[in-house]
Design a protein around this motif. Structure first.
Motif, PDB file in Angstrom:
ATOM      1  N   GLY A   1       9.856  30.433  20.750  1.00  0.00           N
ATOM      2  CA  GLY A   1      10.986  30.486  21.675  1.00  0.00           C
ATOM      3  C   GLY A   1      10.541  30.655  23.119  1.00  0.00           C
TER       4      GLY A   1
ATOM      5  N   VAL B   1      22.409  36.674  17.674  1.00  0.00           N
ATOM      6  CA  VAL B   1      22.132  37.191  19.015  1.00  0.00           C
ATOM      7  C   VAL B   1      22.639  38.615  19.147  1.00  0.00           C
ATOM      8  N   ALA B   2      23.811  38.884  18.551  1.00  0.00           N
ATOM      9  CA  ALA B   2      24.378  40.221  18.645  1.00  0.00           C
ATOM     10  C   ALA B   2      23.491  41.218  17.897  1.00  0.00           C
TER      11      ALA B   2
ATOM     12  N   GLY C   1      11.107  23.026  20.581  1.00  0.00           N
ATOM     13  CA  GLY C   1      12.111  22.690  19.584  1.00  0.00           C
ATOM     14  C   GLY C   1      11.530  21.892  18.433  1.00  0.00           C
TER      15      GLY C   1
ATOM     16  N   THR D   1      13.242  32.127  17.344  1.00  0.00           N
ATOM     17  CA  THR D   1      13.123  31.571  18.701  1.00  0.00           C
ATOM     18  C   THR D   1      13.946  32.395  19.689  1.00  0.00           C
ATOM     19  N   ILE D   2      15.116  32.882  19.228  1.00  0.00           N
ATOM     20  CA  ILE D   2      15.957  33.686  20.120  1.00  0.00           C
ATOM     21  C   ILE D   2      15.257  35.006  20.416  1.00  0.00           C
TER      22      ILE D   2
ATOM     23  N   SER E   1      12.478  35.574  21.555  1.00  0.00           N
ATOM     24  CA  SER E   1      11.719  35.650  22.803  1.00  0.00           C
ATOM     25  C   SER E   1      12.595  36.074  23.978  1.00  0.00           C
ATOM     26  N   THR E   2      13.928  36.093  23.808  1.00  0.00           N
ATOM     27  CA  THR E   2      14.765  36.657  24.877  1.00  0.00           C
ATOM     28  C   THR E   2      14.616  38.171  24.929  1.00  0.00           C
ATOM     29  N   VAL E   3      14.098  38.795  23.861  1.00  0.00           N
ATOM     30  CA  VAL E   3      13.816  40.222  23.911  1.00  0.00           C
ATOM     31  C   VAL E   3      12.307  40.452  23.867  1.00  0.00           C
TER      32      VAL E   3
ATOM     33  N   GLY F   1      29.379  33.008  17.217  1.00  0.00           N
ATOM     34  CA  GLY F   1      28.069  33.611  17.411  1.00  0.00           C
ATOM     35  C   GLY F   1      27.174  32.766  18.301  1.00  0.00           C
TER      36      GLY F   1
ATOM     37  N   LEU G   1      20.163  42.481  28.952  1.00  0.00           N
ATOM     38  CA  LEU G   1      18.781  42.519  28.480  1.00  0.00           C
ATOM     39  C   LEU G   1      17.835  42.448  29.669  1.00  0.00           C
TER      40      LEU G   1
ATOM     41  N   ILE H   1      18.505  27.333  20.833  1.00  0.00           N
ATOM     42  CA  ILE H   1      18.177  27.299  22.259  1.00  0.00           C
ATOM     43  C   ILE H   1      17.534  25.969  22.634  1.00  0.00           C
ATOM     44  N   ALA H   2      16.787  25.359  21.704  1.00  0.00           N
ATOM     45  CA  ALA H   2      16.156  24.071  22.008  1.00  0.00           C
ATOM     46  C   ALA H   2      17.196  22.967  22.088  1.00  0.00           C
TER      47      ALA H   2
ATOM     48  N   VAL I   1       9.384  24.051  15.941  1.00  0.00           N
ATOM     49  CA  VAL I   1      10.191  24.848  15.016  1.00  0.00           C
ATOM     50  C   VAL I   1      10.906  23.947  14.009  1.00  0.00           C
TER      51      VAL I   1
ATOM     52  N   ILE J   1      10.336  27.399  24.783  1.00  0.00           N
ATOM     53  CA  ILE J   1      11.650  26.826  25.079  1.00  0.00           C
ATOM     54  C   ILE J   1      12.271  27.536  26.276  1.00  0.00           C
ATOM     55  N   ILE J   2      12.217  28.885  26.261  1.00  0.00           N
ATOM     56  CA  ILE J   2      12.810  29.650  27.367  1.00  0.00           C
ATOM     57  C   ILE J   2      12.103  29.305  28.670  1.00  0.00           C
TER      58      ILE J   2
ATOM     59  N   ALA K   1      28.139  41.893  23.365  1.00  0.00           N
ATOM     60  CA  ALA K   1      27.925  41.780  21.919  1.00  0.00           C
ATOM     61  C   ALA K   1      29.131  42.275  21.118  1.00  0.00           C
TER      62      ALA K   1
ATOM     63  N   VAL L   1      24.831  44.911  27.608  1.00  0.00           N
ATOM     64  CA  VAL L   1      24.575  44.140  26.390  1.00  0.00           C
ATOM     65  C   VAL L   1      25.730  44.326  25.413  1.00  0.00           C
TER      66      VAL L   1
ATOM     67  N   ALA M   1      20.497  41.826  20.037  1.00  0.00           N
ATOM     68  CA  ALA M   1      20.799  42.611  21.230  1.00  0.00           C
ATOM     69  C   ALA M   1      21.117  44.057  20.869  1.00  0.00           C
TER      70      ALA M   1
ATOM     71  N   PRO N   1      16.246  24.629  16.467  1.00  0.00           N
ATOM     72  CA  PRO N   1      16.726  25.934  16.916  1.00  0.00           C
ATOM     73  C   PRO N   1      17.738  25.782  18.038  1.00  0.00           C
TER      74      PRO N   1
ATOM     75  N   ALA O   1      14.667  29.635  12.945  1.00  0.00           N
ATOM     76  CA  ALA O   1      15.475  29.336  14.119  1.00  0.00           C
ATOM     77  C   ALA O   1      15.817  30.615  14.879  1.00  0.00           C
TER      78      ALA O   1
ATOM     79  N   PRO P   1      26.820  37.720  14.462  1.00  0.00           N
ATOM     80  CA  PRO P   1      26.000  36.673  15.082  1.00  0.00           C
ATOM     81  C   PRO P   1      24.568  37.165  15.292  1.00  0.00           C
TER      82      PRO P   1
END
Lengths: 390, 247
Positions: free
Chosen positions: B199, B101-102, B218, B188-189, B191-193, A329, A350, A229-230, B221, B202-203, A362, A358, B105, A227, B185, B99
């Protein structure tokens, strides 16, 4: 696809969907008003959010465009109707912001609400449908992209959207926005450039040495499963070690946290599409073309640069398209390890539950990815030999 | 040649299971990665619980995405929905440029923090590969087979259920496989929300500068992705043999 020759109903199925969505959206809140940037907002319908004259004009344009969509009208008319509706929406959301913000109030925030987004979605769908029916050439698509970009730039330059909350967030950090934007592009394009420089030769090598191919592609496939972030986080350690132990490394900007691990992670993710597409592109070069070149007395190097690579170019470009869209992205994740980019605004927003912030991160990311996809799709089509569609 | 990878996979599965059940056994492995006596094993929640929540999110989103994407692909390949085919192709192309993340978000303002925005992002992101593959599977069937099915007097529904879908199954499975791996994958992102996924580990590692956390998150996953990918590949081979046998 040829339309079958049989009596057709006088209405358009997609148009009906668009008409229903537009009718529902016209009654939904058009804009959200908030007393400041954190509190929950209150919805305002079209006739509350706009002066009476503009509200009537908007409803008329929406109704007219929906009517064009519902009838079986020719594609250029449908495109014109969609664009007229979208342009009116874009202009009037700015008007709504000015209309709803009390004079001399710097804290109030006005943002587009569900009704605006639904109307925008419905007519963007109509525009997309008309564009697919028109089957624009590659150059025409680039021109259309440039025209839309110019129109958005004009709206921004004229200050039509200055009253919107997104633009107020921007105004508060304009310098930062451009700095992070430049960083975002540098991360995405820099890692792409590195992946091209390393990936194409590696692809050529894999094409020649078949034993190497499976091993390299398997390894690159494995990297893709880590992933993002890892992977970003894991690269902090080796780069930190290099910075501490290799003289000169920290001088050229190699550090444990920040842009260096982000760029390296993007590079590692980029390698698979580059290598795999180079291998596929070279493999599909017709043997006859190679034989003819050999017959003309070309050396292996000449064959590679004059025959094989040019013929594989469309597939390699398709790989570059995948990498660029993916990198734009993924570069948002760099913000989590101090690497900068538009992700800074996304994650700050966020954290503060400030959704406008945000969006400030974005929206440009999505726009960049979208523009990159259109440009490179056009490039793939332009380089493909006439008659051979990729 | 085939025995070794199977053995390696079983070993990976056993290691993963052991790590999730008894993470403290692996403490010495991660100890060298920590500094200043920081904990080597994630201690703010159960790794097993987070992994199961992670898998649950991906499974739920993929199940929903599969149902909708296959239904849509069937719709646009029938005469009734044929006029939506070019548009749906274009939408799939456009959708893929968004993306993750977008998407994540942008979902937060609409539905708030937690598992829901993650579920939406995973669902939307999962739709595309499955839709595309189902479309490919259904539109590249050999016309002779479809004609033969018509000749035996099957109705359109029977042809779809007994001929077209079984023949397209391996390609559809490949789409689901891709969507699951992307979903693992992307989750995991989440967990930012504030979604409960791996995730989080990792965070937490990134925030406290603890490399051991980043690595174990990591690895969990990545190993899950490789194992699930393999599982789907095996399933696809079975489906391929089966549909190959009936045609």
């Amino acid at each position: 696809m040829a339309t079958p020759d049989r009596p057709r109903p006088s209405f358009d199925k997609l148009g009906l969907v668009i008409g229903i969505v537009a009718a529902a959206a016209a009654g939904a809140p058009f804009a959200t008003f908030r007393a400041n940037r954190i509190v929950p907002g209150e919805g305002r319908a079209i006739w509350e959010a706009l002066p009476a004259g503009w509200a009537t004009a908007l409803l008329l344009v929406v109704a007219g465009a929906a009517l064009v969509a519902m009838l079986r009208s020719p594609a250029p008319a449908r495109l014109a109707a969609a664009l007229a509706a979208l342009a009116t929406l874009a202009l009037l959301i700015g008007t709504a912001a000015h209309h709803l913000t009390p004079p001399d109030n710097a804290y109030a925030r006005v943002a587009p609400a569900s009704g605006f987004w639904l109307l925008g979605f419905a007519f963007a769908l109509l525009a997309a449908d008309a564009l697919t029916r028109l089957q624009l050439s590659a150059t025409a698509r680039i021109a259309a992209l440039a025209a839309v970009a110019a129109a958005i730039w004009l709206l921004l330059a004229l200050g039509a959207w200055d009253g919107l909350s997104l633009l107020k967030e921007y105004a508060n950090r304009a310098d930062r926005f451009w700095a992070e934007g430049a960083r975002h592009l540098a991360l995405a394009l820099g890692s792409l450039a590195a992946a091209i420089v390393a990936g194409i030769p590696l692809g050529i090598l894999c094409h020649r040495v078949s034993g190497l191919r499976d091993a390299v592609l398997n390894l690159l496939n494995m990297i893709q499963t880590i992933p993002s972030i890892a992977l970003f986080g894991l690269l902090i350690a080796p780069l930190g070690w290099i910075a501490a132990n290799l003289p000169g490394a920290s001088v050229i900007g190699i550090r444990g946290i920040g842009a260096a691990p982000a760029a390296l992670a993007l590079f590692l993710y980029s390698l698979l599409p580059m290598v795999a597409n180079t291998v596929v592109g070279l493999a599909q070069v017709p043997a006859a073309a190679n034989d003819a070149a050999r017959g003309m007395g070309m050396t292996a190097r000449q064959r590679l640069t004059r025959i094989e690579l040019p013929l594989a170019l469309p597939v390699i470009l398709a790989g570059i398209r995948i990498v660029l869209v993916q990198n734009i992205g993924l570069a948002t994740i760099a913000a989590l390890i101090g690497g900068g980019g538009f992700g800074v605004f996304v994650f700050q927003g966020l954290g503060q539950t400030a959704m406008d912030l945000v969006l400030l991160g974005a929206v440009p990311t999505v726009a960049l990815a979208f523009a990159a996809a259109i440009l490179l799709d056009a490039a793939v089509e332009l380089t493909a030999a006439p008659g051979s569609r990729v | 040649m085939r025995a070794l990878p199977t053995l390696a996979r079983l070993a990976a599965l056993a290691l993963l299971a052991a790590f999730l059940m008894r993470p403290d056994w692996f403490e010495p492995v991660f100890r060298p990665l920590t500094e200043n006596g920081a904990p080597a094993i994630y201690n703010q929640g159960s790794l097993l619980g987070l992994t199961l929540a992670h898998l649950g999110l991906v499974a739920l989103a993929t199940a929903g995405a599969t149902a909708l994407a296959v239904a849509l692909a069937i719709l646009v390949t029938r005469p009734f929905g044929a006029e939506f085919l070019p548009l749906s192709r274009a939408l799939v192309n456009i959708g893929q440029t968004f993306p993750p993340v977008a998407v994540l978000a942008l979902a937060v303002p609409a539905v708030g923090f937690g598992a829901t925005p993650t579920l939406i992002a995973l669902f939307l992101y999962g739709l595309l590969p499955i839709f595309e593959n189902t479309l490919t599977g259904l539109t590249t069937l050999s016309p002779a087979v479809v004609e033969a099915a018509k000749g035996t007097g099957m109705t359109a529904t029977q042809r779809l259920a007994r001929v077209e879908l079984p023949l397209a199954a391996p390609v559809i499975l490949a789409g689901i496989r891709l969507s699951v791996v992307i979903g693992l994958a992307t989750a995991t992102i989440g967990s930012t929300v504030a979604a409960k996924t791996v995730g989080e580990v990792i965070i937490a590692g990134l925030l406290s500068n603890n490399l051991a956390f980043v690595l174990q998150g990591g690895l969990i996953v990545a190993v899950l992705a490789v194992l699930i990918y393999d599982g789907f590949t095996a399933l696809g081979r079975v489906a391929g043999r089966w549909s190959g046998g009936t045609s």
